[in-house]
Design an enzyme around this catalytic site. Structure first.
Site, PDB file in Angstrom:
ATOM      1  CG  ASP A   1      -1.839   2.690   6.758  1.00  0.00           C
ATOM      2  OD1 ASP A   1      -1.398   3.192   5.713  1.00  0.00           O
ATOM      3  OD2 ASP A   1      -3.010   2.863   7.153  1.00  0.00           O
TER       4      ASP A   1
ATOM      5  CG  ASP B   1      -7.106   5.386   1.789  1.00  0.00           C
ATOM      6  OD1 ASP B   1      -7.199   4.163   1.949  1.00  0.00           O
ATOM      7  OD2 ASP B   1      -6.505   6.139   2.580  1.00  0.00           O
TER       8      ASP B   1
HETATM    9  C1  DGJ Z   1      -5.024   5.056   5.109  1.00  0.00           C
HETATM   10  C2  DGJ Z   1      -3.840   5.016   4.202  1.00  0.00           C
HETATM   11  O1  DGJ Z   1      -3.287   3.737   4.190  1.00  0.00           O
HETATM   12  C3  DGJ Z   1      -2.831   6.063   4.640  1.00  0.00           C
HETATM   13  O2  DGJ Z   1      -1.694   5.980   3.850  1.00  0.00           O
HETATM   14  C4  DGJ Z   1      -3.470   7.419   4.564  1.00  0.00           C
HETATM   15  O3  DGJ Z   1      -3.739   7.764   3.235  1.00  0.00           O
HETATM   16  C5  DGJ Z   1      -4.739   7.449   5.400  1.00  0.00           C
HETATM   17  N1  DGJ Z   1      -5.622   6.370   5.092  1.00  0.00           N
HETATM   18  C6  DGJ Z   1      -5.464   8.757   5.225  1.00  0.00           C
HETATM   19  O4  DGJ Z   1      -6.675   8.764   5.827  1.00  0.00           O
END
Ligand code: DGJ
Length: 749
Positions: free
Chosen positions: A547, A477
């Site tokens: 997301d 990430d």
């Molecule tokens: C952003 C990601 O897109 C989410 O899926 C998740 O992993 C969060 N970060 C965790 O902080």
């Protein structure tokens, strides 16, 4: 094929259905002549330079040189000598004077691919491509510029990049080195870009371009959610199946500029490459600079053909080969269900429930390390939080493995929180400018991975974590954009290199990770899909798309993403309703059908689900396993777009041999008194007969609250000719209720 026609001093690059032509005018100026449908012959084409008419040529007409430079269609443009359009190259000499002039010197045809060192790139051996290396030079600066063109034999693709060599005995500074240019003389055109924001990534945007310019760009340090490093020029009215399209897709993950500009003569110039803002690259004698690659695609058959060309290029020649045929695990990820509030027992519970439902892998998301209970702490401390994972990572992964499930883990190696052991030990490891407090975003800061000790310090922690247990998958990430970019350990004058070197450092770390753990499945992610680009795909065959997991919002996000990137690369999960981001309720069946368009998984508490929905999971997984090989290896066709028609969305995947296809139809909004409509399929064999099965009854059952989607609910529509299915179409029934999804199986008999 690459041909040099000496008499005309002309280069003719051909792919199965396109020609790209450039020539040397007056023995020195490399100009662009043509990019479009394949030409049988180029005789006389150089006359298009019109050197005897306006804008004249300095040598032939002995006229003002700047009248020439401001209008000549340079193949690779340069700043400072009277070309006032958007340039590709800009160079300062040791006195800070800005001016460069490239003239043609020689060429070489190299079988196969020239690999740009340290950068992600398309691949190919001598059997599938050749590379043209055109040497341009500026003798005053002592600069050589190699224009590299890789031409693929089976795809309508030309991959360009640029290599600059300082062969003088004086330093110079590159102020911009874009990867390539596209020239056209359109009567009218439209520009298509992928615009968005967090949660609305890669929304297709089209606008006419008559004067001035249109650009897409990122200054955020990553390719970004706001703009994607892609641009296409369309003939007016282009559809999925008709019209001419010229696409440019940059294989890079950092700041970029993509710009389309109409000049005073109505000619179009498009440029793409590393954004010049914040970029400044000093070169001492002997230094070399290599730009990222840009992939150009021509389609004479609408956007759909362009899409399939990019999908083939990126699946077969960019992403690591094994992922073309290897199944992706169906996973459950705990993020939306638990956020950072979990422990070993919770995760074991997830794994058990997931195993019972037929899933393959548990992914433990953010919150397992340091003492991280919220986003204020612990980034940088890649060791287990024993409060949550008692007995450590190995104990947890072993338990999950014993159930027959794989285990995956979340990391964010590029970041640090002030509340972390790493920061307390090395407060100078983050990016910061002298005498300024760097700005936090999501309470975190970016580590200066361009420094070797920082890179090593971070990598060794990540390495040791992965080596400590049986980890099959990593979700990498990156949750903030870059700011305050500066490095105190650098020599003056080198700060303009950092943004690009940062991207190179991330690439190097992912490359090393895959070298040390060759079986690893890496999924990139950046606050959702803020770094979904062809650069990252070189390392990870899938990327978390957004997301926003709302299935209806995902229709447009996935449509825009799939315009360029293979559907098999789109991370897509079924999540809980009301949806976390939108509050919308969408039937479980529809959520699954939309997630099946990409890689598949569940992002919800599989332990505590509605029993009827839970009972549907094994059937959904079975369906995904049938559909996935076609998603992964087949051709993708966009049939209808909710974004455009405001009532339904529809797409198909078809095997390369056209023997099997799946079509997903989502009726987004129900309407009263609307009869079933014919939906025309694409990509089938017109001469073959197909059996068509639809799970229409399932959709009705879902509406009636029965939720059954098993084979008993499917509806055999009978036998149709491929030609009929494509020309007349299949009547898609009116379904009661909003947000209903139907899936059609179309099988050759
Ligand atoms: C952003 C990601 O897109 C989410 O899926 C998740 O992993 C969060 N970060 C965790 O902080």
């Amino acid at each position: 094929m690459i041909q040099f026609i000496e008499k005309q001093q002309l280069f003719h690059l051909t792919t199965p259905q396109s020609s790209y032509v450039m020539a040397v005018a007056d023995g020195e100026w490399l100009g662009h002549l043509y990019y479009g449908p394949k030409l049988a012959d180029t005789t006389g084409m150089e006359k298009a330079f019109r050197l005897n008419e306006f804008p004249f040529s300095p040598a032939v007409n002995e006229r003002d040189k700047v009248r020439f430079t401001q209008l000549f269609p340079f193949e690779y443009s340069f700043f400072g000598m009277g070309d006032y359009r958007e340039p590709c190259l800009s160079v300062e000499n040791e006195y800070g004077m800005n001016g460069v002039e490239l003239t043609y010197r020689s060429f070489e045809i190299i079988p196969g691919k020239v690999i740009p060192e340290g950068l992600p790139h398309t691949r190919g051996d001598e059997a599938c491509c050749d590379t043209l290396d055109l040497l341009m030079a500026d003798d005053v600066l002592g600069l050589d510029v190699h224009l590299l063109y890789t031409v693929y034999q089976d795809l309508d693709v030309i991959v360009k990049s640029v290599k600059v060599v300082n062969r003088s005995d004086a330093p110079v500074t590159l102020k911009r080195v874009l990867s390539g240019q596209l020239n056209q003389e359109p009567e009218e055109c439209e520009v298509l870009t992928l615009h968005g924001s967090w949660g609305r990534e890669r929304t297709i945007t089209r606008q006419p371009l008559m004067t001035g310019s249109v650009s897409a760009e990122s200054l955020r340090g990553v390719s970004s959610a706001e703009d994607s490093p892609f641009l296409a020029i369309l003939s007016p009215g282009t559809t999925q199946t008709m019209g001419e399209v010229w696409g440019m897709s940059l294989i890079y993950s950092g700041n970029f500029l993509a710009k389309a500009q109409i000049d005073q003569a109505g000619r179009l110039r498009c440029v793409m490459g590393i954004h010049p803002e914040g970029f400044s690259w000093p070169m001492v004698p002997g230094d070399t600079f290599q730009s990222p690659e840009v992939a150009l695609v021509y389609s004479g058959e609408g956007l759909g053909k362009m899409t399939r060309t990019y999908h083939d290029l990126y699946r077969s020649h960019l992403i690591e080969k094994r992922w073309l045929t290897q199944d992706r695990p169906v996973l459950v990820n705990n993020w939306e269900a638990t956020m950072m509030n979990f422990d070993t027992d919770v995760l074991i519970g997830f794994a058990k429930a997931a195993k019972e439902a037929g899933l393959d892998m548990l992914v433990m998301d953010d919150g397992w390390f340091g003492h991280r209970d919220d986003d204020t702490s612990s980034l940088g401390d890649w060791f287990v939080d024993e409060r949550k994972l008692k007995g450590g990572l190995k104990k947890l992964t072993d338990a999950v493995n014993e159930m027959g499930m794989k285990f995956g883990i979340w990391v964010e190696p590029e970041m640090v929180n002030e509340d972390s052991e790493l920061f307390r030990a090395h407060p100078d490891w983050r990016f910061q400018l002298p005498d300024r407090k760097p700005g936090a975003l999501r309470q975190q800061y970016v580590l200066d991975l361009t420094r070797e000790e920082v890179w090593e310090g971070v990598y060794s922690q990540i390495h040791d974590t992965l080596a400590s247990a049986n980890i099959a998958y990593v979700k990498w990430d990156m949750n903030r954009y870059l700011s305050d970019v500066g490095s105190m350990v650098r020599e003056p004058g080198c700060q303009g290199q950092i943004l690009h070197q940062y991207v190179l450092a991330v690439y190097r770390m992912q490359e090393r990770l895959l070298k040390d753990f060759p079986d690893l499945l890496l999924e990139n992610c950046s606050s959702g899909g803020a770094r979904f680009d062809a650069g990252m795909l070189f390392y990870s065959p899938q990327i978390w798309t957004s997301d926003d997991t709302d299935a209806i919002e995902r229709l447009s996000i996935q449509e825009g993403t799939a315009l360029v990137f293979p559907v098999s690369t789109m991370g897509a999960h079924v999540s809980v309703c009301p949806n976390l981001q939108t509050g919308r309720d969408v039937p479980f069946n529809t959520r699954a059908k939309v997630a099946m368009a990409g890689t598949f998984g569940y992002e919800m508490d599989v332990r505590n689900m509605d029993p009827e929905e839970k009972a549907m999971i094994p059937e959904q997984v079975a369906l995904f396993r049938k559909v996935h090989p076609v998603v992964r290896e087949g051709d993708y066709y966009r049939i209808a777009s909710f974004r455009e028609n405001h009532h339904s969305d529809c797409w198909m995947v078809v095997t390369k041999d056209r023997s099997l296809a799946y079509m997903t139809y989502v009726q987004v909004l129900a309407a009263a008194n609307r009869p079933g409509v014919p939906v025309r399929m694409q990509g089938l064999d017109p001469d073959a007969a197909y059996e068509v099965i639809c799970d229409y009854k399932g959709a009705m059952a879902a509406h009636n609250g029965e939720m059954s989607m098993g084979p008993e609910a499917s509806h055999h529509l009978g036998r149709f000719n491929g030609d009929t299915l494509m020309k007349h179409g299949i009547i898609v029934p009116r379904v009661r209720g909003d947000y209903q999804a139907l899936m059609y199986e179309i099988k050759k008999v």
